[in-house]
Design an enzyme around this catalytic site. Sequence first.
Site, PDB file in Angstrom:
ATOM      1  N   PRO A 133      -6.610  29.052   1.493  1.00 27.13           N
ATOM      2  CA  PRO A 133      -8.045  28.916   1.209  1.00 27.13           C
ATOM      3  C   PRO A 133      -8.857  28.278   2.333  1.00 27.13           C
ATOM      4  CG  PRO A 133      -6.817  27.227   0.051  1.00 27.13           C
ATOM      5  CD  PRO A 133      -5.803  28.113   0.718  1.00 27.13           C
ATOM      6  N   CYS A 134      -8.997  29.006   3.420  1.00 24.87           N
ATOM      7  CA  CYS A 134      -9.710  28.495   4.587  1.00 24.87           C
ATOM      8  C   CYS A 134     -11.184  28.226   4.285  1.00 24.87           C
ATOM      9  CB  CYS A 134      -9.555  29.458   5.758  1.00 24.87           C
ATOM     10  SG  CYS A 134     -10.076  31.132   5.401  1.00 24.87           S
ATOM     11  N   HIS A 135     -11.717  28.828   3.220  1.00 21.65           N
ATOM     12  CA  HIS A 135     -13.115  28.571   2.859  1.00 21.65           C
ATOM     13  C   HIS A 135     -13.326  27.125   2.412  1.00 21.65           C
ATOM     14  CE1 HIS A 135     -11.142  29.620  -0.937  1.00 21.65           C
ATOM     15  NE2 HIS A 135     -12.105  28.940  -1.558  1.00 21.65           N
TER      16      HIS A 135
END
Length: 166
Positions: A133-135
């Site tokens: 989940p780089c967001h």
Amino acid sequence: MDTEIVYGFAECKFGTIVVACRSKAICDLQFLGYNKMEVIHELASHWGVYTPTTQDDMMADTVKRIIFDGYDQKIDINLHGTEFQLKVWKEVMKVQKGETISYQELAERIGEPKAVRAVASAVAQNPIAMLVPCHRIIHKDGTLGEYHWGKELKKQLLDWEKSTDA
């Protein structure tokens, strides 16, 4: 070793996603920014032009239901990158739904406090959106920063995660 790529498309509340698996493990997950054939050709450049592929939208729909609808099923992922990228991505996966951390904090968590730019670069090169989940990684000052599919989608994802049960 299974070298065939199985890919598929699924609709979610944020648009179309494309999911790819190799050896029954997710190796790529993206939001569709443009036409499906262009995405398939782009992904082929990562996999190799002669990599056999099969389309399986039911597989992609299952992954969509796990991520966005809370369907309870284990997903295996197959991350490929440098040792440093893998270290960053594995730490990113520890950031819980509804939470955010800064690139600086991420660098500190992996024991590389001076490598903020390298960490940001590794985050940007993440091939498996949502599952890595780089967001959830933002700037130290609280601003969102960039996202491959745009800041607006990043904001929508974070707002959605904060509003749903973790």
